[in-house]
Design a protein around this motif. Sequence first.
Motif, PDB file in Angstrom:
ATOM      1  N   LYS A   1       5.107   1.906   0.885  1.00 29.97           N
ATOM      2  CA  LYS A   1       6.022   2.607  -0.030  1.00 29.97           C
ATOM      3  C   LYS A   1       6.601   3.856   0.635  1.00 29.97           C
ATOM      4  O   LYS A   1       7.765   4.202   0.425  1.00 29.97           O
ATOM      5  CB  LYS A   1       5.277   2.963  -1.319  1.00 29.97           C
ATOM      6  CG  LYS A   1       4.892   1.730  -2.119  1.00 29.97           C
ATOM      7  CD  LYS A   1       3.923   2.038  -3.229  1.00 29.97           C
ATOM      8  CE  LYS A   1       4.590   2.653  -4.440  1.00 29.97           C
ATOM      9  NZ  LYS A   1       3.646   2.797  -5.563  1.00 29.97           N
TER      10      LYS A   1
ATOM     11  N   ARG B   1       0.830  -1.194   0.000  1.00 41.31           N
ATOM     12  CA  ARG B   1       0.000   0.000   0.000  1.00 41.31           C
ATOM     13  C   ARG B   1       0.871   1.254   0.000  1.00 41.31           C
ATOM     14  O   ARG B   1       2.096   1.172   0.110  1.00 41.31           O
ATOM     15  CB  ARG B   1      -0.908   0.006   1.239  1.00 41.31           C
ATOM     16  CG  ARG B   1      -1.882  -1.131   1.293  1.00 41.31           C
ATOM     17  CD  ARG B   1      -2.507  -1.265   2.657  1.00 41.31           C
ATOM     18  NE  ARG B   1      -1.536  -1.694   3.648  1.00 41.31           N
ATOM     19  CZ  ARG B   1      -1.814  -1.893   4.928  1.00 41.31           C
ATOM     20  NH1 ARG B   1      -3.028  -1.660   5.375  1.00 41.31           N
ATOM     21  NH2 ARG B   1      -0.884  -2.311   5.763  1.00 41.31           N
ATOM     22  N   THR B   2       0.214   2.395  -0.070  1.00 38.96           N
ATOM     23  CA  THR B   2       0.949   3.662  -0.035  1.00 38.96           C
ATOM     24  C   THR B   2       1.820   3.738   1.213  1.00 38.96           C
ATOM     25  O   THR B   2       2.958   4.213   1.167  1.00 38.96           O
ATOM     26  CB  THR B   2      -0.050   4.833  -0.045  1.00 38.96           C
ATOM     27  OG1 THR B   2      -0.905   4.689  -1.176  1.00 38.96           O
ATOM     28  CG2 THR B   2       0.663   6.167  -0.116  1.00 38.96           C
TER      29      THR B   2
ATOM     30  N   GLU C   1       2.185  -4.547  -5.551  1.00 35.75           N
ATOM     31  CA  GLU C   1       1.183  -3.493  -5.720  1.00 35.75           C
ATOM     32  C   GLU C   1      -0.065  -4.040  -6.397  1.00 35.75           C
ATOM     33  O   GLU C   1      -0.007  -5.004  -7.155  1.00 35.75           O
ATOM     34  CB  GLU C   1       1.754  -2.351  -6.563  1.00 35.75           C
ATOM     35  CG  GLU C   1       2.450  -1.296  -5.743  1.00 35.75           C
ATOM     36  CD  GLU C   1       2.792  -0.086  -6.571  1.00 35.75           C
ATOM     37  OE1 GLU C   1       1.860   0.615  -6.996  1.00 35.75           O
ATOM     38  OE2 GLU C   1       3.986   0.152  -6.783  1.00 35.75           O
TER      39      GLU C   1
ATOM     40  N   SER D   1       5.512   1.166 -10.737  1.00 32.77           N
ATOM     41  CA  SER D   1       4.856   0.168  -9.882  1.00 32.77           C
ATOM     42  C   SER D   1       5.799  -1.008  -9.631  1.00 32.77           C
ATOM     43  O   SER D   1       6.655  -1.322 -10.467  1.00 32.77           O
ATOM     44  CB  SER D   1       3.553  -0.325 -10.518  1.00 32.77           C
ATOM     45  OG  SER D   1       3.820  -0.818 -11.798  1.00 32.77           O
TER      46      SER D   1
END
Lengths: 295, 55
Positions: free
Chosen positions: A16, A12-13, B20, B16
Amino acid sequence: MTSLCIVFDRLRTEEKMLQREADIIGCQTTMLDAKTVKINTETSGDDLRLGDVVLERCISYFRGLHVTAAIESMQVPVINTFDVASACGDKMIMTLRLKRGGVSTPETNFAFSTEAATDTFDECGYPLVIKPVIGSWGRGVIPIRNRDTLDAILEVRTVTDGPFDRIYYLQEIIENRGGDVRDIRVITVGGEPIAAMYRRSAGGFRANVALGGDPEPCDITPEMAELASAASDAVGGGILGVDMMEDYRDGGTTGDSQLVVHEVNNTVEFKGLAKVAARNIPKAMVEFAKRYARK
Amino acid sequence: MNCPECDAILSIPDDSTEGEIISCYDCGADYEIAGRDGSEVKLKQAETIGEDWGE
């Protein structure tokens, strides 16, 4: 240089952001998809390239919990620890920890059969909120305001009959000011509150952002800070999301409120709050993890 | 790359990475990036929301 491993099962964000901050800080960062992990009793931390410390960020509670157990057995520190994750993952255990730690929390009843749950309502009256002991994002959190609703819920649980369906977590409803439904999320890192937001309901009983709740910036008051730190201590510390509500017992619009903690979250989501927070949330988390790295 | 479900063109960002989730704008199907080799992207069906998912 500290080697940091971020264990995830859905990138998920947040994961990251953590990876980016770890790289900026100068960690040697690896990302490990828990779904690809195969281990046995002989596996070492080096076999999995776990490095000096692990941030466990699985979206699946049980997957994360069991991966944490395995990693801790390899003598690699994990944030959060198995003890903290298991305490926060079960609402009943979490509530008991909060109470034992002297943290203000809504009065909560526990029952272990449909008959005992019914008796609880007979004795306490309506309404009470029923919450699944395992689960998140407000799923299954239902205010029970009358006998018909109670009977329906009990019947559904009897039919589904999962092991946790026999655990009844029945909590008093906290009065909101003028019908306003909102709560407060405070992120704590090592017991220190670093950011907070109000979560306002998008309509309905629950204010979870995952259900469309609207996040708003919130200044951390001394009362919030003290309560959040106490809640963190009560469950064992680490990186947490402490949820609290403003308790207006008189139901009025001008009375003072008292804060109560209703939940402590183990794998806290923060992408929305990170956009408005003064502190760099992922940076604070990574720096905290570095302090726990094995030497 | 096309959606295995509805054949619409999938939008896969260049930055990406593995793990993801990519969603098809047409049919809403979710895919997880299982591997990347340059512009070559390998997809697998994403897990559906579990009872124990969340914070």
